[in-house]
Design an enzyme around this catalytic site. Structure first.
Site, PDB file in Angstrom:
ATOM      1  N   SER A 142       0.848  -1.188   0.000  1.00  0.00           N
ATOM      2  CA  SER A 142       0.000   0.000   0.000  1.00  0.00           C
ATOM      3  C   SER A 142       0.879   1.231   0.000  1.00  0.00           C
ATOM      4  O   SER A 142       1.982   1.214   0.567  1.00  0.00           O
ATOM      5  CB  SER A 142      -0.891   0.023   1.249  1.00  0.00           C
ATOM      6  OG  SER A 142      -1.543   1.281   1.391  1.00  0.00           O
ATOM      7  N   TYR A 155      -2.162  -0.702   9.979  1.00  0.00           N
ATOM      8  CA  TYR A 155      -2.172  -1.073   8.570  1.00  0.00           C
ATOM      9  C   TYR A 155      -0.906  -0.590   7.873  1.00  0.00           C
ATOM     10  O   TYR A 155      -0.231  -1.361   7.176  1.00  0.00           O
ATOM     11  CB  TYR A 155      -3.409  -0.469   7.906  1.00  0.00           C
ATOM     12  CG  TYR A 155      -3.564  -0.802   6.439  1.00  0.00           C
ATOM     13  CD1 TYR A 155      -4.054  -2.045   6.045  1.00  0.00           C
ATOM     14  CD2 TYR A 155      -3.244   0.125   5.451  1.00  0.00           C
ATOM     15  CE1 TYR A 155      -4.213  -2.362   4.699  1.00  0.00           C
ATOM     16  CE2 TYR A 155      -3.402  -0.184   4.107  1.00  0.00           C
ATOM     17  CZ  TYR A 155      -3.883  -1.420   3.735  1.00  0.00           C
ATOM     18  OH  TYR A 155      -4.029  -1.721   2.405  1.00  0.00           O
TER      19      TYR A 155
END
Length: 264
Positions: A142, A155
């Site tokens: 990501s 995350y």
């Protein structure tokens, strides 16, 4: 399709294949001629994906947080389907909260999938690929791994760990002809993204507009290209990296975010 993009005769393992980016990766590889072992904890999801191309896609339920289950799945695939040429780590979860309210359970759950899962799958396939002198591993990370995001510490940290792990693995197995790269998407039209919008003030429409235009109060830039990614945009990047067109690319982190992070 050029010969360099052709994946005919190759066997791929994809995790997180039941929906979103994972499902798009399965489709992209199958369309290029690969046979794909589509894995996920969501049995219905992978069955639906496999139904689109039953001759090329084999569904298998797999929990990447379980190292014994991963080793068993990889061994079984190699025994019944053939040697794995490609592995794509897509399985991921997001549990957002400010750090001061982030629970131990949520932190552990995010790392169990996003980092430990990448380790379990990559270790198992890399061992076999290195022995054969060929193979390609791609981890879908990501752009949050490269720029701070409020409410996304677990995350972002888990994805940053997955990126560096994949690069270190790539360094170790490069001499054996195995390439390891990462693809780092920005905001993409998936169920995970929509859930974030629905939880934001103003709902989905306001959330999408904020992502594209930017949000100064949240210290977030917008997307210079003015659009969100489709899962297929990310899948096409993965398909390139596992193809012969990328034969001299390894240890690379390819951002697919419309310029959102300004490559911070």
């Amino acid at each position: 399709m050029s010969a360099e993009q052709d994946l005919s005769g190759r066997l791929a393992l994809v995790t997180g294949a039941g929906r979103g980016i994972g499902a798009a990766v399965v489709t992209a590889l199958a369309e290029r001629g690969a046979r794909v072992l589509a894995t996920d904890v969501d049995a219905a999801g992978i069955e639906a994906v496999a139904a689109k191309e039953p001759d090329r896609i084999v569904p298998r339920v797999l929990d990447v947080t379980d190292p014994a289950a991963v080793e068993s799945a990889v061994a079984e695939a190699e025994e019944t389907l053939g040697p794995l040429d490609i592995a794509v780590n897509v399985a991921g979860v997001l549990r957002g909260a400010p750090v001061v309210r982030l629970t131990d359970a949520d932190w552990a759950a995010v790392f169990a999938v996003n980092t430990d899962g990448v380790f379990h799958v990559s270790r198992s396939v890399a061992r076999r690929m290195a022995a054969r002198g060929r193979g390609s591993i791609v981890t879908v990370a990501s752009n949050a791994a490269g720029i701070p995001r409020s409410g996304m510490a677990a995350y972002a940290a888990s994805k940053a760990a997955a990126v560096m792990f994949t690069k270190c693995l790539g360094l170790e197995v490069a001499a054996q002809g195995v390439r390891c790269n990462t693809v780092s998407p920005g905001s993409t039209l998936t169920d995970m993204q929509r859930a974030l919008w629905e939880a934001s003030p103003g709902g989905a429409r306001a959330g999408e507009r904020s992502v594209i235009e930017g949000d100064l109060a949240a210290h977030r830039t917008g997307i210079p290209l003015g659009r969100l990614a489709e899962p297929s945009d990310v899948a096409d990047a993965v398909a390139f990296l596992v193809s012969d067109r990328a034969r001299h690319i390894t240890l690379h982190d390819l951002y697919v975010d419309g310029g959102a992070t300004l490559r911070a």
